[in-house]
Design a protein around this motif. Structure first.
Motif, mmCIF file in Angstrom:
data_model
loop_
_atom_site.group_PDB
_atom_site.id
_atom_site.type_symbol
_atom_site.label_atom_id
_atom_site.label_comp_id
_atom_site.label_asym_id
_atom_site.label_seq_id
_atom_site.Cartn_x
_atom_site.Cartn_y
_atom_site.Cartn_z
ATOM 1 N N TYR A 235 0.834 -1.206 0.000
ATOM 2 C CA TYR A 235 0.000 0.000 0.000
ATOM 3 C C TYR A 235 0.871 1.259 0.000
ATOM 4 C CZ TYR A 235 -2.858 3.739 1.981
ATOM 5 O OH TYR A 235 -3.472 4.940 2.219
ATOM 6 N N ILE A 236 1.850 1.310 0.869
ATOM 7 C CA ILE A 236 2.714 2.489 0.961
ATOM 8 C C ILE A 236 3.547 2.640 -0.306
ATOM 9 C CG2 ILE A 236 4.623 3.554 2.221
ATOM 10 C CD1 ILE A 236 3.525 2.148 4.758
ATOM 11 N N ALA A 237 4.039 1.526 -0.861
ATOM 12 C CA ALA A 237 4.878 1.574 -2.068
ATOM 13 C C ALA A 237 4.111 2.074 -3.279
ATOM 14 C CB ALA A 237 5.470 0.194 -2.350
ATOM 15 N N ARG A 238 2.803 1.944 -3.277
ATOM 16 C CA ARG A 238 1.995 2.466 -4.382
ATOM 17 C C ARG A 238 1.785 3.967 -4.248
ATOM 18 N NH1 ARG A 238 -2.599 -2.248 -4.870
ATOM 19 N NH2 ARG A 238 -1.322 -3.709 -6.032
ATOM 20 N N ARG A 239 2.030 4.492 -3.071
ATOM 21 C CA ARG A 239 1.829 5.923 -2.825
ATOM 22 C C ARG A 239 3.133 6.694 -2.786
ATOM 23 N NH1 ARG A 239 -2.670 7.374 1.454
ATOM 24 N NH2 ARG A 239 -2.228 9.372 0.482
ATOM 25 N N LEU A 240 4.217 6.044 -2.438
ATOM 26 C CA LEU A 240 5.510 6.705 -2.283
ATOM 27 C C LEU A 240 6.586 5.861 -2.958
ATOM 28 C CD1 LEU A 240 5.268 7.599 1.520
ATOM 29 C CD2 LEU A 240 4.980 9.181 -0.386
ATOM 30 N N PRO A 241 7.767 6.434 -3.183
ATOM 31 C CA PRO A 241 8.870 5.630 -3.732
ATOM 32 C C PRO A 241 9.170 4.430 -2.834
ATOM 33 C CG PRO A 241 9.409 7.961 -3.804
ATOM 34 C CD PRO A 241 8.134 7.841 -3.019
ATOM 35 N N VAL A 242 9.652 3.352 -3.440
ATOM 36 C CA VAL A 242 9.878 2.095 -2.718
ATOM 37 C C VAL A 242 10.833 2.284 -1.538
ATOM 38 C CG1 VAL A 242 10.771 -0.261 -2.922
ATOM 39 C CG2 VAL A 242 9.348 0.695 -4.721
ATOM 40 N N ASP A 243 11.855 3.102 -1.690
ATOM 41 C CA ASP A 243 12.771 3.332 -0.572
ATOM 42 C C ASP A 243 12.037 3.922 0.628
ATOM 43 O OD1 ASP A 243 14.850 2.379 -2.091
ATOM 44 O OD2 ASP A 243 15.577 4.366 -2.678
ATOM 45 N N ASP A 244 11.157 4.859 0.370
ATOM 46 C CA ASP A 244 10.358 5.443 1.449
ATOM 47 C C ASP A 244 9.400 4.405 2.022
ATOM 48 O OD1 ASP A 244 11.586 7.886 1.109
ATOM 49 O OD2 ASP A 244 9.973 8.731 -0.114
ATOM 50 N N ALA A 245 8.854 3.564 1.159
ATOM 51 C CA ALA A 245 7.910 2.540 1.609
ATOM 52 C C ALA A 245 8.585 1.565 2.567
ATOM 53 C CB ALA A 245 7.313 1.800 0.418
ATOM 54 N N ASP A 246 9.825 1.200 2.272
ATOM 55 C CA ASP A 246 10.554 0.295 3.168
ATOM 56 C C ASP A 246 10.632 0.893 4.569
ATOM 57 O OD1 ASP A 246 10.988 -1.344 0.969
ATOM 58 O OD2 ASP A 246 13.064 -0.680 0.668
ATOM 59 N N ASP A 247 11.044 2.153 4.633
ATOM 60 C CA ASP A 247 11.189 2.823 5.925
ATOM 61 C C ASP A 247 9.844 3.028 6.614
ATOM 62 O OD1 ASP A 247 13.907 2.942 5.459
ATOM 63 O OD2 ASP A 247 13.855 4.996 4.708
ATOM 64 N N LEU A 248 8.859 3.495 5.855
ATOM 65 C CA LEU A 248 7.561 3.792 6.453
ATOM 66 C C LEU A 248 6.833 2.531 6.916
ATOM 67 C CD1 LEU A 248 6.118 6.739 4.362
ATOM 68 C CD2 LEU A 248 6.990 6.769 6.686
#
Length: 184
Positions: A30-43
């Motif tokens: 869900y997060i990776a579809r909204r933000l870059p994958v690097d940010d999704a990993d952290d978030l």
């Protein structure tokens, strides 16, 4: 189950033991579809840290929407990044459309045709109010029901429905011109 937290000196609800294993991939997606994958990993990791810190309280509802609520709140902190990404995607799709016009390359044409929709859609999503975009993306990317979105965002179900209706109306209007162009 409730345990005594020695740090805070108070009772605290316990997070279900299989929480990470059951929901990490879904929340990350869900997060990776909204933000870059690097940010999704952290978030995604931050979602579960926040869950562990706060503890799950069954009184707030089901676990899944609770996690999506945490994720949505963290994504909201990255609002500028998200909006910038949608706008950049919109511009990139427009450049792709203008740059490829070889009818012999089916693969390129299919990609360009998809980009033709992606750009206006990304631009329309960027133009939505954050609260409307959150509802649309929780439903479209997270696969949550209206009730789960309401629980995740701590809003009434009727508010979910009205925000979704408003967002769909805006998206239809934004994509309507493109549909007329294709039909014509």
């Amino acid at each position: 189950m409730i345990v005594y937290n020695t740090r805070s000196g108070r009772d605290q609800p316990v997070v279900p033991a299989d929480l990470f294993d059951r929901y990490f991939a879904e929340i990350h997606r869900y997060i990776a579809r909204r933000l870059p994958v690097d940010d999704a990993d952290d978030l995604a990791a931050e979602v579960f840290l926040a869950a562990l810190r706060g503890g799950y309280d069954p009184a707030v509802g089901e676990v899944r929407p609770w996690l999506y609520g945490i994720a949505t709140n963290l994504v909201a902190r990255h609002r500028r990044t998200e909006t910038t990404r949608w706008k950049a995607l919109s511009r990139a799709a427009e450049r792709d459309w203008d740059g490829h016009e070889d009818p012999l390359l089916d693969r390129v044409l299919n990609r360009v045709d998809a980009a033709r929709f992606t750009g206006p859609l990304a631009g329309a999503l960027a133009a939505l109010k954050q609260r409307d975009r959150d509802v649309v993306l929780l439903i479209a990317l997270g696969g949550l029901s209206h009730a789960e979105v309401a629980s995740a965002l701590h809003i009434p179900c009727g508010t979910v429905a009205s925000r979704l209706h408003r967002a769909r109306k805006h998206l239809r209007a934004a994509l309507g011109a493109l549909k007329e162009d294709i039909d014509g």
